[in-house]
Design a protein around this motif. Structure first.
Motif, mmCIF file in Angstrom:
data_model
loop_
_atom_site.group_PDB
_atom_site.id
_atom_site.type_symbol
_atom_site.label_atom_id
_atom_site.label_comp_id
_atom_site.label_asym_id
_atom_site.label_seq_id
_atom_site.Cartn_x
_atom_site.Cartn_y
_atom_site.Cartn_z
ATOM 1 N N ALA A 119 0.828 -1.208 0.000
ATOM 2 C CA ALA A 119 0.000 0.000 0.000
ATOM 3 C C ALA A 119 0.860 1.255 0.000
ATOM 4 C CB ALA A 119 -0.928 -0.008 1.208
ATOM 5 N N ALA A 120 1.979 1.243 0.749
ATOM 6 C CA ALA A 120 2.873 2.401 0.775
ATOM 7 C C ALA A 120 3.459 2.649 -0.609
ATOM 8 C CB ALA A 120 3.987 2.173 1.797
ATOM 9 N N TYR A 121 3.856 1.572 -1.290
ATOM 10 C CA TYR A 121 4.378 1.738 -2.649
ATOM 11 C C TYR A 121 3.290 2.256 -3.598
ATOM 12 C CZ TYR A 121 6.285 0.637 -7.225
ATOM 13 O OH TYR A 121 6.711 0.721 -8.518
ATOM 14 N N GLY A 122 2.086 1.697 -3.475
ATOM 15 C CA GLY A 122 0.985 2.171 -4.314
ATOM 16 C C GLY A 122 0.656 3.632 -4.065
ATOM 17 N N SER A 123 0.719 4.063 -2.814
ATOM 18 C CA SER A 123 0.472 5.461 -2.484
ATOM 19 C C SER A 123 1.538 6.356 -3.100
ATOM 20 C CB SER A 123 0.441 5.642 -0.967
ATOM 21 O OG SER A 123 0.301 6.997 -0.622
ATOM 22 N N HIS A 124 2.795 5.907 -3.061
ATOM 23 C CA HIS A 124 3.897 6.681 -3.664
ATOM 24 C C HIS A 124 3.687 6.854 -5.170
ATOM 25 C CE1 HIS A 124 7.942 8.050 -4.605
ATOM 26 N NE2 HIS A 124 8.072 7.036 -5.456
ATOM 27 N N VAL A 125 3.324 5.784 -5.857
ATOM 28 C CA VAL A 125 3.093 5.854 -7.305
ATOM 29 C C VAL A 125 1.913 6.769 -7.612
ATOM 30 C CG1 VAL A 125 2.406 4.510 -9.331
ATOM 31 C CG2 VAL A 125 4.105 3.588 -7.734
ATOM 32 N N ARG A 126 0.842 6.670 -6.815
ATOM 33 C CA ARG A 126 -0.334 7.523 -7.031
ATOM 34 C C ARG A 126 0.009 8.988 -6.872
ATOM 35 N NH1 ARG A 126 -3.380 9.890 -3.490
ATOM 36 N NH2 ARG A 126 -2.568 8.627 -1.775
ATOM 37 N N LEU A 127 0.805 9.320 -5.854
ATOM 38 C CA LEU A 127 1.178 10.715 -5.632
ATOM 39 C C LEU A 127 2.022 11.254 -6.785
ATOM 40 C CD1 LEU A 127 1.978 10.652 -1.819
ATOM 41 C CD2 LEU A 127 0.063 11.796 -2.937
ATOM 42 N N GLN A 128 2.913 10.430 -7.330
ATOM 43 C CA GLN A 128 3.699 10.867 -8.483
ATOM 44 C C GLN A 128 2.800 11.179 -9.676
ATOM 45 O OE1 GLN A 128 6.675 7.730 -9.051
ATOM 46 N NE2 GLN A 128 8.253 9.120 -8.273
ATOM 47 N N ARG A 129 1.820 10.329 -9.902
ATOM 48 C CA ARG A 129 0.895 10.565 -11.012
ATOM 49 C C ARG A 129 0.049 11.808 -10.768
ATOM 50 N NH1 ARG A 129 -1.214 4.373 -12.299
ATOM 51 N NH2 ARG A 129 0.763 3.622 -13.186
ATOM 52 N N GLU A 130 -0.336 12.048 -9.526
ATOM 53 C CA GLU A 130 -1.116 13.249 -9.224
ATOM 54 C C GLU A 130 -0.297 14.515 -9.467
ATOM 55 O OE1 GLU A 130 -2.562 12.841 -5.267
ATOM 56 O OE2 GLU A 130 -4.187 11.467 -5.825
ATOM 57 N N ARG A 131 1.004 14.476 -9.149
ATOM 58 C CA ARG A 131 1.856 15.639 -9.421
ATOM 59 C C ARG A 131 1.957 15.889 -10.923
ATOM 60 N NH1 ARG A 131 5.273 12.883 -5.600
ATOM 61 N NH2 ARG A 131 4.994 13.735 -3.504
ATOM 62 N N THR A 132 2.104 14.803 -11.692
ATOM 63 C CA THR A 132 2.157 14.953 -13.148
ATOM 64 C C THR A 132 0.855 15.523 -13.674
ATOM 65 O OG1 THR A 132 3.669 13.071 -13.307
ATOM 66 C CG2 THR A 132 2.509 13.722 -15.319
ATOM 67 N N LEU A 133 -0.276 15.025 -13.157
ATOM 68 C CA LEU A 133 -1.577 15.524 -13.586
ATOM 69 C C LEU A 133 -1.747 16.993 -13.229
ATOM 70 C CD1 LEU A 133 -4.391 15.056 -14.754
ATOM 71 C CD2 LEU A 133 -5.126 14.247 -12.500
ATOM 72 N N PHE A 134 -1.224 17.408 -12.078
ATOM 73 C CA PHE A 134 -1.311 18.806 -11.683
ATOM 74 C C PHE A 134 -0.573 19.700 -12.670
ATOM 75 C CE2 PHE A 134 0.489 22.419 -9.282
ATOM 76 C CZ PHE A 134 -0.695 23.038 -8.905
ATOM 77 N N GLN A 135 0.613 19.254 -13.114
ATOM 78 C CA GLN A 135 1.366 20.032 -14.099
ATOM 79 C C GLN A 135 0.620 20.106 -15.423
ATOM 80 O OE1 GLN A 135 4.093 21.779 -13.460
ATOM 81 N NE2 GLN A 135 4.034 21.086 -11.326
ATOM 82 N N VAL A 136 -0.016 18.994 -15.802
ATOM 83 C CA VAL A 136 -0.801 18.993 -17.039
ATOM 84 C C VAL A 136 -1.965 19.964 -16.923
ATOM 85 C CG1 VAL A 136 -2.289 17.582 -18.513
ATOM 86 C CG2 VAL A 136 -0.115 16.663 -17.685
ATOM 87 N N ARG A 137 -2.574 20.021 -15.757
ATOM 88 C CA ARG A 137 -3.694 20.955 -15.558
ATOM 89 C C ARG A 137 -3.231 22.403 -15.681
ATOM 90 N NH1 ARG A 137 -6.679 18.245 -10.292
ATOM 91 N NH2 ARG A 137 -7.780 16.560 -11.402
ATOM 92 N N LEU A 138 -2.034 22.692 -15.175
ATOM 93 C CA LEU A 138 -1.520 24.052 -15.313
ATOM 94 C C LEU A 138 -1.341 24.416 -16.780
ATOM 95 C CD1 LEU A 138 1.171 24.225 -12.467
ATOM 96 C CD2 LEU A 138 -1.134 25.189 -12.463
#
Length: 365
Positions: free
Chosen positions: A100-119
């Motif tokens: 779960a910790a690894y999955g959370s880390h991967v999810r957060l990385q994708r959310e950061r990428t998505l945030f940049q795409v939104r900008l």
């Protein structure tokens, strides 16, 4: 009572807080059942589900902490109820927590990428929907834009207003499709309008310039995709002296004119070709002229407004809604429209929405 979009958003945030606390609630429920039921039911074996659920919404450290709490709870239950298979369940909790910790880390990385795409998407949308003055001489204008998907914040709806020597010229339209390709097509049309509105004597010339720009933009795509990226558009010209307006409609939903409580649907007398289709069906354009007196209010909109659906599938009754509105300023009208659209669709918009409200004022207003 009609609920405002702001209230609806607050309710969604309230539900969001409950969802974020669900791993804690699940842990408490499982621990309570494990303690209150006979050991043979072995509810304690469900404890690994809590950190697994936390990985979907929590950062890494809180997920690991919850897994640790579940492990301690399992050890405590084994003291109260010997023979629960503590080590097997504890091993399961540890394994699930690490995953779960690894999955959370991967999810957060994708959310950061998505945030940049939104900008980037926000910046691209600003190219199409640039801020505009609210007043052009005696013409008062307000705008409204709503994205169907808040996650995307971007779409193919567009509008622009330009003051020229011929009068105030307005454009509103909708490119078929979503995402960056649709925004690129919309930007090509809007940028062409900003130039053509000043250079062309009449709106037929403007429409032909827009069609040419749309065709050139779509020529960069494979041939099978070019006809799929057509656009509807509505051109309006209001002379500086007011009193009348001219409309050229390229397959767009007809505008509504509110005059002393009466609403008129301004249907074109003859259809004009959609943008990017003039070569296929001919470039025969029709301009209709209407009276536009002080106090009149013109509503330009994309099809996302008229096609907003209720839960029973019914479309938003825009013309009827317009008739029920009291004499108000354009900003107040669009505020009411925004509120009522969210209420009617229960916040579920199937398409992007762009609206312009145009009012002719007395020179002394």
């Amino acid at each position: 009572m009609i609920e405002s979009g702001r209230l609806w958003l607050r309710r969604r945030r309230g539900r969001g807080r409950f969802v974020r606390l669900s791993p804690v609630i699940l842990t408490v429920v499982i621990a309570g059942l494990a303690y209150a039921t006979p050991p043979e039911m072995a509810f304690s074996r469900l404890l690994p589900a809590a950190p697994a659920l936390a990985a979907a919404m929590w950062p890494v450290l809180p997920t690991v902490l919850l897994g640790t709490v579940c492990l301690l709870l399992m050890i405590g239950l084994s003291i109260v109820f010997p023979g629960l298979g503590t080590w097997w369940t504890a091993a399961g909790i540890i394994a699930v927590t690490v995953a779960a910790a690894y999955g959370s880390h991967v999810r957060l990385q994708r959310e950061r990428t998505l945030f940049q795409v939104r900008l980037v998407a926000d910046a691209a949308q600003q190219v199409v929907l640039s801020p505009m003055p609210r007043r052009f001489g005696s013409v008062e204008i307000e705008s409204l834009y709503l994205a169907a998907a808040a996650e995307a914040r971007i779409g193919g709806d567009f509008y622009e207003v330009v003051e020229t020597r011929h009068g105030v010229r307005l454009l509103i339209g909708d490119v078929r499709g979503k995402g960056l390709p649709a925004v690129g097509a919309a930007a090509a049309i809007v940028n062409s309008f900003r130039e053509a509105a000043h250079g062309e004597v009449d709106m037929v010339g403007v429409a032909r310039r827009l069609d040419a720009s749309s065709t050139r933009y779509n020529a960069a795509f494979p041939p099978e995709k070019q006809l799929e990226r057509f656009a509807t558009a509505l051109l309006v010209e209001i002379p500086h002296e007011g009193r009348r307006l001219a409309i050229l409609n390229c397959g767009h939903p007809p505008p509504l004119l509110l005059n002393r409580g009466k609403v008129r649907v301004l249907e074109p007398t003859s259809p004009s070709p959609l943008l990017n289709l003039a070569e296929l069906i001919g470039d025969h354009y029709c301009i209709d002229t209407y009276e536009f007196t002080p106090g009149d209010l013109l509503l330009l909109y994309t099809d996302g407004v008229a096609e907003a659906r209720a839960l029973d599938g019914g479309f938003f009754p825009l013309a009827s809604w317009m008739r029920q509105q009291p004499p108000v300023q354009p900003r107040e009208l669009l505020t009411a429209l925004h509120r009522d659209l969210l209420h009617y669709s229960r916040g579920r918009l199937d398409d992007d929405i762009a609206v312009l409200a145009v009012r002719l004022c007395e020179n002394s207003d």
